[in-house]
Design a protein around this motif. Structure first.
Motif, PDB file in Angstrom:
ATOM      1  N   ASP A 231      29.581  33.217  39.443  1.00 57.91           N
ATOM      2  CA  ASP A 231      31.249  33.101  38.741  1.00 57.91           C
ATOM      3  C   ASP A 231      31.181  32.324  38.257  1.00 57.91           C
ATOM      4  OD1 ASP A 231      31.149  35.846  37.917  1.00 57.91           O
ATOM      5  OD2 ASP A 231      32.291  36.526  39.532  1.00 57.91           O
TER       6      ASP A 231
ATOM      7  N   MET B  74      38.225  31.176  38.140  1.00 57.99           N
ATOM      8  CA  MET B  74      37.229  31.991  38.175  1.00 57.99           C
ATOM      9  C   MET B  74      38.118  32.701  39.009  1.00 57.99           C
ATOM     10  SD  MET B  74      34.467  31.450  41.163  1.00 57.99           S
ATOM     11  CE  MET B  74      33.481  32.622  42.299  1.00 57.99           C
ATOM     12  N   PHE B  75      38.296  34.377  38.418  1.00 58.57           N
ATOM     13  CA  PHE B  75      39.048  35.118  38.551  1.00 58.57           C
ATOM     14  C   PHE B  75      38.646  35.936  40.140  1.00 58.57           C
ATOM     15  CE2 PHE B  75      40.737  34.528  34.206  1.00 58.57           C
ATOM     16  CZ  PHE B  75      41.606  34.645  34.450  1.00 58.57           C
TER      17      PHE B  75
ATOM     18  N   TYR C  80      26.578  30.714  27.580  1.00 56.67           N
ATOM     19  CA  TYR C  80      27.994  29.228  28.104  1.00 56.67           C
ATOM     20  C   TYR C  80      27.992  27.559  27.519  1.00 56.67           C
ATOM     21  CZ  TYR C  80      31.030  32.349  30.663  1.00 56.67           C
ATOM     22  OH  TYR C  80      32.200  33.801  31.374  1.00 56.67           O
TER      23      TYR C  80
ATOM     24  N   LYS D 131      37.652  39.129  40.454  1.00 52.89           N
ATOM     25  CA  LYS D 131      36.767  39.733  40.008  1.00 52.89           C
ATOM     26  C   LYS D 131      36.339  39.421  37.847  1.00 52.89           C
ATOM     27  CE  LYS D 131      37.998  43.980  42.166  1.00 52.89           C
ATOM     28  NZ  LYS D 131      37.985  45.707  42.449  1.00 52.89           N
ATOM     29  N   THR D 132      34.943  39.970  38.010  1.00 53.06           N
ATOM     30  CA  THR D 132      34.203  39.275  36.668  1.00 53.06           C
ATOM     31  C   THR D 132      33.452  40.226  36.260  1.00 53.06           C
ATOM     32  OG1 THR D 132      34.753  36.845  37.272  1.00 53.06           O
ATOM     33  CG2 THR D 132      32.515  37.491  35.111  1.00 53.06           C
ATOM     34  N   SER D 133      33.652  41.160  35.102  1.00 55.02           N
ATOM     35  CA  SER D 133      32.956  42.094  34.237  1.00 55.02           C
ATOM     36  C   SER D 133      31.871  41.303  33.158  1.00 55.02           C
ATOM     37  CB  SER D 133      34.393  43.222  33.710  1.00 55.02           C
ATOM     38  OG  SER D 133      34.540  43.677  34.774  1.00 55.02           O
ATOM     39  N   TYR D 134      30.526  41.493  33.105  1.00 57.77           N
ATOM     40  CA  TYR D 134      29.608  41.016  32.286  1.00 57.77           C
ATOM     41  C   TYR D 134      28.771  42.484  31.686  1.00 57.77           C
ATOM     42  CZ  TYR D 134      29.951  36.910  35.358  1.00 57.77           C
ATOM     43  OH  TYR D 134      29.822  35.900  35.956  1.00 57.77           O
TER      44      TYR D 134
ATOM     45  N   GLN E 273      26.143  37.310  42.830  1.00 57.88           N
ATOM     46  CA  GLN E 273      27.270  37.192  41.171  1.00 57.88           C
ATOM     47  C   GLN E 273      28.618  36.215  41.728  1.00 57.88           C
ATOM     48  OE1 GLN E 273      28.808  40.833  39.706  1.00 57.88           O
ATOM     49  NE2 GLN E 273      26.593  42.158  40.514  1.00 57.88           N
ATOM     50  N   ARG E 274      29.195  36.127  42.334  1.00 56.36           N
ATOM     51  CA  ARG E 274      29.732  35.046  42.501  1.00 56.36           C
ATOM     52  C   ARG E 274      29.417  33.867  42.518  1.00 56.36           C
ATOM     53  NH1 ARG E 274      35.000  35.837  41.949  1.00 56.36           N
ATOM     54  NH2 ARG E 274      35.935  34.902  43.245  1.00 56.36           N
TER      55      ARG E 274
ATOM     56  N   THR F 184      31.757  28.750  34.948  1.00 60.48           N
ATOM     57  CA  THR F 184      34.017  28.256  35.780  1.00 60.48           C
ATOM     58  C   THR F 184      33.464  26.914  35.533  1.00 60.48           C
ATOM     59  OG1 THR F 184      34.025  30.083  36.433  1.00 60.48           O
ATOM     60  CG2 THR F 184      35.393  28.133  37.346  1.00 60.48           C
TER      61      THR F 184
END
Length: 286
Positions: free
Chosen positions: A132, A73-74, A92, A76-79, A128-129, A136
């Motif tokens: 994420d 889990m970074f 997923y 920031k994540t871009s979708y 969003q977090r 993950t």
């Protein structure tokens, strides 16, 4: 599970990671803490293989850093701009041979049917977090690595996230994450690694860290201010909203207070917090 030995990494002439050695024990939760610019994200990228070290090595005894065995889990994540939450879940689910169920996914995210049908871009930062995090953990990997996982989460969501981490720990998942929230470290971490200017200052349990600063604080009401002068075995006494006595000789100080007719029911004793210990430790280094 994972042993890091003598890692070094520079970008042009700037050395970010300086001979870092640490262990990530199996089935435990290890927190990597440090100020901005300490090298935490760079270290994570070295461990997961997104960057190559200039020197040193990473020993992965059980091969958990292999593809399919690690969840990352970074920060920031871009979708994709038009994808819905439920579409991400089904996407997923197709990737992994074993995966969490829709019910488990909803329990992790706290999403209802309406939220699942929303575009991901419509979610709040905290939503969003947690999404994420759920993605993950989707493949139920034995190792999860996270970079500032609770950023943008409100207090309630962060509390729920901690409960999810505790559940993963009970299942034997190994967790390695960075955090700026000291209460998060005290709450869920079994081990703490302090990274400072690219070097590991120490790796210990939260309780062992606190023992680096053995002092305790004795608090009592201001009405006793005339009785606390000339106490022995005291580091300092502060008078503010309450009287705060710092000492590493709690028993001796309590005996003196009792002799001075202080009601022990009015006394509060607290150990130094992890944050205070780290702050004091950093000041000593400076």
């Amino acid at each position: 599970m994972i042993r890091v030995k003598g890692l070094e990494k520079s970008f042009r002439s700037h050395q970010v990671i300086k001979g870092v050695s640490l262990d990530i024990p199996q089935h435990q939760c290890t927190a990597l803490i440090g100020t901005n610019g300490a090298g935490k994200s760079t270290l994570i990228n070295l461990i997961i293989g997104h960057l190559k070290p200039d020197a040193g090595n990473i020993l992965d005894v059980n091969n958990v850093l292999a593809k399919g065995k690690i969840g990352v889990m970074f920060q920031k994540t871009s979708y994709p701009p038009l994808i819905k939450v439920k579409e991400l879940f089904h996407l997923y689910r197709q990737i992994f041979k074993t995966h969490v169920s829709l019910k488990e996914f909803k329990n992790i995210t706290c999403f209802n049917k309406e939220t699942l049908d929303q575009n991901v871009k419509q979610l709040s930062g905290g939503q969003q977090r947690i999404l994420d995090f759920a993605l993950t953990a989707m493949g139920q990997p034995p190792l999860i690595i996270m970079d500032e996982p609770t950023s943008s989460m409100d207090v309630n969501m962060r509390e729920h996230f901690w409960e999810c981490i505790e559940a993963l720990k009970r299942k034997g998942t190994t967790i390695f994450y960075t955090s700026h929230y000291i209460e998060e470290v005290e709450r869920v971490a079994d081990n703490v690694v302090l990274l400072e200017r690219g070097k590991v200052r120490f790796q210990q349990s939260p309780e062992e860290v606190k023992q680096l600063q053995p002092s305790s604080e004795i608090r009592l009401p201001l009405r006793y201010s005339n009785l606390v002068a000339n106490l022995e075995q005291v580091v300092n006494i502060k008078l503010a909203q309450v009287i705060s006595i710092t000492t590493d000789r709690v028993e001796e100080v309590l005996l003196q207070l009792r002799e001075r007719k202080v009601d022990l029911n009015d006394i509060e004793i607290r150990k130094t917090s992890l944050l205070e210990t780290l702050t004091n430790s950093e000041e000593e280094v400076k």
